[in-house]
Scaffold this motif. Structure first.
Motif, PDB file in Angstrom:
ATOM      1  N   TYR A 188      34.451  45.801  -0.434  1.00  0.00           N
ATOM      2  CA  TYR A 188      35.556  44.911  -0.008  1.00  0.00           C
ATOM      3  C   TYR A 188      36.864  45.776   0.371  1.00  0.00           C
ATOM      4  O   TYR A 188      37.838  45.808  -0.588  1.00  0.00           O
ATOM      5  N   PRO A 189      36.868  46.670   1.583  1.00  0.00           N
ATOM      6  CA  PRO A 189      38.078  47.472   1.472  1.00  0.00           C
ATOM      7  C   PRO A 189      39.404  46.788   1.733  1.00  0.00           C
ATOM      8  O   PRO A 189      40.411  47.191   1.365  1.00  0.00           O
ATOM      9  N   ASN A 190      39.311  45.611   2.507  1.00  0.00           N
ATOM     10  CA  ASN A 190      40.540  44.789   2.820  1.00  0.00           C
ATOM     11  C   ASN A 190      40.962  43.965   1.804  1.00  0.00           C
ATOM     12  O   ASN A 190      42.141  43.881   1.240  1.00  0.00           O
ATOM     13  N   MET A 191      40.026  43.377   0.937  1.00  0.00           N
ATOM     14  CA  MET A 191      40.541  42.533  -0.473  1.00  0.00           C
ATOM     15  C   MET A 191      41.137  43.673  -1.385  1.00  0.00           C
ATOM     16  O   MET A 191      41.951  43.210  -1.985  1.00  0.00           O
ATOM     17  N   TYR A 192      40.462  44.958  -1.507  1.00  0.00           N
ATOM     18  CA  TYR A 192      41.064  45.952  -2.263  1.00  0.00           C
ATOM     19  C   TYR A 192      42.528  46.126  -1.812  1.00  0.00           C
ATOM     20  O   TYR A 192      43.338  46.355  -2.762  1.00  0.00           O
ATOM     21  N   GLU A 193      42.788  46.366  -0.731  1.00  0.00           N
ATOM     22  CA  GLU A 193      43.991  46.700  -0.100  1.00  0.00           C
ATOM     23  C   GLU A 193      44.858  45.374  -0.255  1.00  0.00           C
ATOM     24  O   GLU A 193      46.146  45.810  -0.769  1.00  0.00           O
ATOM     25  N   LEU A 194      44.610  44.199   0.003  1.00  0.00           N
ATOM     26  CA  LEU A 194      45.390  43.045  -0.589  1.00  0.00           C
ATOM     27  C   LEU A 194      45.746  43.092  -2.117  1.00  0.00           C
ATOM     28  O   LEU A 194      46.830  42.695  -2.390  1.00  0.00           O
ATOM     29  N   LEU A 195      44.656  43.210  -2.622  1.00  0.00           N
ATOM     30  CA  LEU A 195      44.865  43.263  -4.387  1.00  0.00           C
ATOM     31  C   LEU A 195      45.833  44.345  -4.621  1.00  0.00           C
ATOM     32  O   LEU A 195      46.719  44.036  -5.706  1.00  0.00           O
ATOM     33  N   LYS A 196      45.999  45.669  -4.082  1.00  0.00           N
ATOM     34  CA  LYS A 196      46.817  46.722  -4.496  1.00  0.00           C
ATOM     35  C   LYS A 196      48.033  46.210  -4.177  1.00  0.00           C
ATOM     36  O   LYS A 196      49.147  46.416  -4.711  1.00  0.00           O
ATOM     37  N   ILE A 197      48.577  45.539  -2.964  1.00  0.00           N
ATOM     38  CA  ILE A 197      49.869  44.997  -2.558  1.00  0.00           C
ATOM     39  C   ILE A 197      49.932  44.017  -3.431  1.00  0.00           C
ATOM     40  O   ILE A 197      51.465  44.066  -3.763  1.00  0.00           O
ATOM     41  N   LEU A 198      49.440  43.037  -3.843  1.00  0.00           N
ATOM     42  CA  LEU A 198      49.690  41.933  -4.591  1.00  0.00           C
ATOM     43  C   LEU A 198      50.101  42.575  -5.996  1.00  0.00           C
ATOM     44  O   LEU A 198      51.019  42.180  -6.756  1.00  0.00           O
ATOM     45  N   SER A 199      49.376  43.490  -6.526  1.00  0.00           N
ATOM     46  CA  SER A 199      49.714  44.101  -7.953  1.00  0.00           C
ATOM     47  C   SER A 199      50.867  44.967  -7.812  1.00  0.00           C
ATOM     48  O   SER A 199      51.455  45.035  -9.040  1.00  0.00           O
ATOM     49  N   ILE A 200      51.417  45.521  -6.841  1.00  0.00           N
ATOM     50  CA  ILE A 200      52.555  46.116  -6.805  1.00  0.00           C
ATOM     51  C   ILE A 200      53.843  45.361  -6.324  1.00  0.00           C
ATOM     52  O   ILE A 200      54.978  46.134  -6.393  1.00  0.00           O
ATOM     53  N   LEU A 201      53.866  44.580  -5.903  1.00  0.00           N
ATOM     54  CA  LEU A 201      54.885  43.584  -5.652  1.00  0.00           C
ATOM     55  C   LEU A 201      55.990  43.189  -6.676  1.00  0.00           C
ATOM     56  O   LEU A 201      57.098  43.251  -6.293  1.00  0.00           O
ATOM     57  N   PRO A 202      55.389  43.120  -7.799  1.00  0.00           N
ATOM     58  CA  PRO A 202      56.490  42.704  -8.794  1.00  0.00           C
ATOM     59  C   PRO A 202      57.283  43.793  -9.174  1.00  0.00           C
ATOM     60  O   PRO A 202      58.342  43.806  -9.777  1.00  0.00           O
ATOM     61  N   VAL A 203      56.943  45.127  -8.929  1.00  0.00           N
ATOM     62  CA  VAL A 203      57.712  46.256  -9.213  1.00  0.00           C
ATOM     63  C   VAL A 203      58.924  46.307  -8.487  1.00  0.00           C
ATOM     64  O   VAL A 203      59.277  46.062  -7.272  1.00  0.00           O
ATOM     65  N   SER A 204      60.068  46.412  -9.393  1.00  0.00           N
ATOM     66  CA  SER A 204      61.463  46.635  -8.749  1.00  0.00           C
ATOM     67  C   SER A 204      62.216  47.920  -9.144  1.00  0.00           C
ATOM     68  O   SER A 204      61.741  48.510  -9.820  1.00  0.00           O
ATOM     69  N   THR A 205      63.455  47.829  -8.781  1.00  0.00           N
ATOM     70  CA  THR A 205      64.221  49.067  -8.839  1.00  0.00           C
ATOM     71  C   THR A 205      65.197  48.750 -10.232  1.00  0.00           C
ATOM     72  O   THR A 205      65.842  49.737 -10.194  1.00  0.00           O
TER      73      THR A 205
END
Length: 199
Positions: A120-137
């Motif tokens: 599932y390469p595309n689902m993996y990329e979407l999960l990666k994006i979703l997991s790093i979204l809460p990171v802030s500065t």
């Protein structure tokens, strides 16, 4: 006093009965409108994308159509591999995998650990994006604020290692450091120090 000139070019000529009403109509309400418009521009435009992106999670994917995820796929199209029909087929495979399982991961990081990147390469990329979204500065901004407090005029010639140590002590105030830990660190450093300790 109400303005009596016919044409008002530089100021708002709103009708009012009191000074309070004048400032409410000319200053307060436009200021609130500007704040609400800024908040809408900043957050609401991404709200639909984030809501769409959560449908890649295994606990949200059951019995949900592909159209729920389509907004996120359109937005992150450059990060995904393959065409839309391939991504849709992969979504259906991902959905059928989690339909058979009762205990499904509820967070993006848990689902990322259980996602096969080759299958599932595309689902993996979407999960990666979703997991790093809460990171802030916020952590970086806190460290700069701490350094601004620490590196004052008297500590201008402080070395980098000492400044980093002071910043870590200031940021992580919840960590208790005892005197024995400091003495052990000094004694195990391997440098010969002449410390006059009064015990």
């Amino acid at each position: 006093m109400p303005r009596i000139c016919i044409t008002q070019r530089n100021r708002q000529n709103v009708p009012f009965q009191s000074t309070k009403e004048f400032y409410r109509r000319t200053v307060f309400i436009p200021h609130l409108d500007d704040i609400l418009l800024s908040l809408n521009e900043r957050f609401l435009s991404h709200h639909e994308i984030i809501n769409s992106l959560q449908y890649v999670l295994p606990n949200m994917i059951v019995d949900k159509p592909y159209s729920n995820l389509k907004t996120a796929i359109t937005f992150y199209q450059n990060d995904l591999k393959g065409y839309e029909d391939i991504i849709e087929a992969e979504y259906q495979l991902w959905q059928s995998k989690w339909n058979l399982v009762e205990s499904r991961p509820s967070t993006a990081i848990e689902a990322l650990h259980q996602c096969d990147q080759l299958m599932y390469p595309n689902m993996y990329e979407l999960l990666k994006i979703l997991s790093i979204l809460p990171v802030s500065t916020a952590t970086a901004e806190r460290s700069f604020s701490t350094l601004r407090r620490l590196k004052n005029y008297l500590r201008n010639t402080t070395s980098e290692s000492r400044l980093v140590g002071l910043a870590l002590l200031s940021i992580h105030r919840d960590v208790d450091i005892t005197d024995d830990m400091v003495l052990d660190k000094f004694s195990n450093s391997g440098k010969s120090r002449r410390l006059k300790l009064t015990i």
